[in-house]
Every structure is written in structure tokens, then in C-alpha cells.
Design a protein around this motif. Structure first.
Motif, short mmCIF file in Angstrom:
data_model
loop_
_atom_site.label_atom_id
_atom_site.label_comp_id
_atom_site.label_asym_id
_atom_site.label_seq_id
_atom_site.Cartn_x
_atom_site.Cartn_y
_atom_site.Cartn_z
N PRO A 1 0.83 -1.20 0.00
CA PRO A 1 0.00 0.00 0.00
C PRO A 1 0.86 1.25 0.00
O PRO A 1 2.00 1.24 0.49
N ILE A 2 0.34 2.31 -0.56
CA ILE A 2 1.08 3.57 -0.58
C ILE A 2 1.28 4.07 0.85
O ILE A 2 0.33 4.10 1.64
N PRO A 3 2.51 4.43 1.22
CA PRO A 3 2.76 4.89 2.60
C PRO A 3 1.94 6.14 2.92
O PRO A 3 1.72 7.00 2.07
N ARG A 4 1.54 6.22 4.16
CA ARG A 4 0.83 7.41 4.63
C ARG A 4 1.74 8.33 5.44
O ARG A 4 1.34 9.40 5.88
N ALA A 5 2.99 7.91 5.64
CA ALA A 5 4.00 8.75 6.29
C ALA A 5 5.37 8.18 5.94
O ALA A 5 5.52 6.99 5.69
N VAL A 6 6.36 9.05 5.92
CA VAL A 6 7.75 8.65 5.67
C VAL A 6 8.56 9.00 6.92
O VAL A 6 8.51 10.14 7.41
N LEU B 1 20.41 21.04 13.09
CA LEU B 1 19.38 21.19 12.06
C LEU B 1 19.26 22.65 11.63
O LEU B 1 19.10 22.95 10.44
N ALA B 2 19.36 23.56 12.58
CA ALA B 2 19.31 24.99 12.25
C ALA B 2 20.52 25.39 11.43
O ALA B 2 20.40 26.12 10.43
N ALA B 3 21.71 24.93 11.83
CA ALA B 3 22.92 25.27 11.10
C ALA B 3 22.90 24.73 9.68
O ALA B 3 23.45 25.35 8.75
N LEU B 4 22.27 23.59 9.48
CA LEU B 4 22.18 22.97 8.16
C LEU B 4 21.04 23.53 7.32
O LEU B 4 20.91 23.19 6.14
N GLY B 5 20.20 24.36 7.93
CA GLY B 5 19.10 24.98 7.20
C GLY B 5 17.93 24.05 6.96
O GLY B 5 17.13 24.29 6.04
N ILE B 6 17.77 23.00 7.78
CA ILE B 6 16.68 22.05 7.57
C ILE B 6 15.77 21.92 8.79
O ILE B 6 15.04 20.95 8.93
N ALA B 7 15.80 22.91 9.66
CA ALA B 7 14.98 22.84 10.87
C ALA B 7 13.50 22.76 10.55
O ALA B 7 12.71 22.20 11.33
N ASP B 8 13.10 23.32 9.40
CA ASP B 8 11.68 23.33 9.04
C ASP B 8 11.37 22.36 7.90
O ASP B 8 10.33 22.47 7.25
N ALA B 9 12.25 21.40 7.68
CA ALA B 9 12.10 20.50 6.54
C ALA B 9 11.25 19.27 6.84
O ALA B 9 11.03 18.45 5.95
N PHE B 10 10.76 19.16 8.09
CA PHE B 10 10.05 17.96 8.50
C PHE B 10 8.75 18.33 9.23
O PHE B 10 8.62 19.42 9.78
N ASP B 11 7.84 17.37 9.24
CA ASP B 11 6.61 17.57 9.99
C ASP B 11 6.79 17.20 11.46
O ASP B 11 5.94 17.52 12.29
N GLY B 12 7.87 16.54 11.77
CA GLY B 12 8.19 16.18 13.14
C GLY B 12 9.61 15.68 13.21
O GLY B 12 10.17 15.23 12.21
N VAL B 13 10.21 15.77 14.38
CA VAL B 13 11.57 15.28 14.60
C VAL B 13 11.56 14.41 15.85
O VAL B 13 11.18 14.87 16.93
N ALA C 1 6.92 5.41 18.66
CA ALA C 1 6.85 6.84 18.93
C ALA C 1 6.90 7.66 17.65
O ALA C 1 6.20 8.68 17.52
N ALA C 2 7.69 7.22 16.68
CA ALA C 2 7.78 7.93 15.41
C ALA C 2 6.46 7.87 14.65
O ALA C 2 6.01 8.87 14.07
N ALA C 3 5.84 6.70 14.63
CA ALA C 3 4.54 6.56 13.97
C ALA C 3 3.50 7.44 14.65
O ALA C 3 2.68 8.10 13.99
N ALA C 4 3.53 7.47 15.97
CA ALA C 4 2.59 8.31 16.72
C ALA C 4 2.82 9.78 16.40
O ALA C 4 1.86 10.56 16.27
N LEU C 5 4.07 10.18 16.27
CA LEU C 5 4.40 11.56 15.94
C LEU C 5 3.87 11.92 14.55
O LEU C 5 3.39 13.04 14.33
N ALA C 6 3.93 10.96 13.64
CA ALA C 6 3.40 11.18 12.29
C ALA C 6 1.88 11.13 12.27
O ALA C 6 1.25 11.61 11.31
N GLY C 7 1.28 10.51 13.30
CA GLY C 7 -0.16 10.37 13.34
C GLY C 7 -0.68 9.31 12.39
O GLY C 7 -1.80 9.38 11.89
N VAL C 8 0.15 8.28 12.16
CA VAL C 8 -0.15 7.23 11.18
C VAL C 8 0.11 5.87 11.83
O VAL C 8 1.08 5.72 12.58
#
Length: 204
Positions: A4-9, A125-137, A155-162
Motif C-alpha cells: 500500500p502507498i505509505p501514509r508517512a515517511v 538542524l538549524a545550522a544545516l538549514g533544515i529545521a523546518d524540513a520535517f513535519d516532526g523530529v 513513537a515515530a509513527a505516533a508523531l506522524a499520526g499514522v
């Protein structure tokens, strides 16, 4: 039957999205007259690293411990502290192709960073410029558990809500991929960006 197509990565950081210079530690060894492999073996010894990535000690305490452990080999505490400062100066570099693929997938589904990291992660993450590149960390040092602990995947799945079974997990460490499978999560071993491209195919 097709998956099935993933609902979160859920994506790892180091070795997938972020990379450090291949000679990072060999250069430090050579510059300080140490046998090859010395700095890496001290820094990443499990008794030193695991407390740092599970939040028992801070990043600063971990690096201070590395400096103390290297003092005799370096000839003085000042030299070992300078070595650790040199090691700590880099936040690595981002693979632009991987970031682009994750950004494109994020237009369709949540993308969560799942990494064994120290308390320094937000700064990096801030120094690399990707602090806002994710829906959760998910930072293992905040969770108090590190991959391949099954708590990380839940915990990661719960954070994604999937649900766990509808997340796609990507990591460059085989044991972490095996643990994701054991937790009931579709997972892909990352070796190169094409692995990610194929895994994300339905989302691109």
C-alpha cells in the motif's frame, strides 16, 4: 500484491540525509599524532555514546568525556580539548538530492526525521538549514530510547499520526531496518539516493 502507498515517511539523518567528510576522524588522528581509528573508537564507544543518544548525558558532557579520555594520548588536556573543538566545529553537509526527494514526498504525506542524536540536534538542524524540513523530529535523546529499540518506531509513527504498518521507514543501518520490520513497519535499507527514489515512487 503491491505494498500500500505509505501514509508517512520516517527517515534517518546520518548516512541518509546528512554526511560528514570521509576523512574527518583520520585527519584528527593524524593531526594529533594518534594511531588511526583512535578518535572514532573513543568517541563512539558504546559506554560513552549510548548515554548521549538516550539523554542520560548532554552533548556537552559527552564531548567533554571524549576529551578527558583522549588527554593522555594527546599529551595534555588542552590538546585533547582542542581536538574535540575541531571535531565539533562541523555540522556536516546535506545531500541535496535526498532532501529534494523528501520535500516532494512531504507534499503528499508527513515526513518525520527519526534519528539517534544528542541534545545538539536542534542546533545542527538549524545550522544545516533544515529545521523546518520535517513535519516532526524524533530525537532519541529526548525520547530516552535509541534505534533499534522498538519504542522508537512506535513513537515515530505516533508523531506522524499514522499507524505503524502504514509508515515507510528508511535507514542506512541494517539492524535498524530489521527492527522496523519486526515492529510491523515497512522499511528500506538506504545505500544511495536511488534507493529512496524507488521507495518513494508512489509518492512522487
Amino acid at each position: 500484491m503491491d505494498e500500500p502507498i505509505p501514509r508517512a515517511v520516517l527517515c534517518d539523518l546520518d548516512g541518509v540525509l546528512r554526511h560528514f567528510a570521509a576523512d574527518q576522524f583520520s585527519s584528527l588522528d593524524a593531526a594529533n599524532g594518534l594511531p588511526p581509528g583512535t578518535v572514532a573508537s573513543v568517541a563512539f564507544a558504546p559506554e560513552r555514546l549510548v548515554p548521549a543518544i538516550t539523554g542520560v548525558v548532554t552533548d556537552e558532557q559527552w564531548r567533554s568525556g571524549v576529551a578527558a579520555a583522549l588527554a593522555a594520548a594527546c599529551g595534555s588536556a588542552d590538546r585533547s580539548r582542542a581536538l574535540v573543538r575541531a571535531w565539533s566545529a562541523s555540522s556536516g553537509s546535506i545531500d541535496a538530492e535526498v532532501l529534494d526527494l523528501l520535500t516532494r514526498a512531504r507534499a503528499r504525506v508527513p515526513v518525520v526525521l527519526v534519528t539517534n542524536a544528542t541534545s545538539r540536534l536542534d542546533t545542527d538542524l538549524a545550522a544545516l538549514g533544515i529545521a523546518d524540513a520535517f513535519d516532526g523530529v524524533l530525537n532519541s535523546s529526548r525520547l530516552g530510547a535509541a534505534k533499534p529499540d522498538p519504542r522508537v518506531y512506535r513513537a515515530a509513527a505516533a508523531l506522524a499520526g499514522v499507524p505503524v504498518g502504514r509508515c515507510l521507514f528508511l535507514d542506512d543501518a541494517p539492524r535498524n531496518v530489521r527492527a522496523a520490520h519486526a515492529a510491523g513497519m515497512p522499511a528500506v535499507l538506504f545505500r544511495r539516493p536511488d534507493d529512496l527514489r524507488r521507495a518513494l515512487g508512489p509518492l512522487l
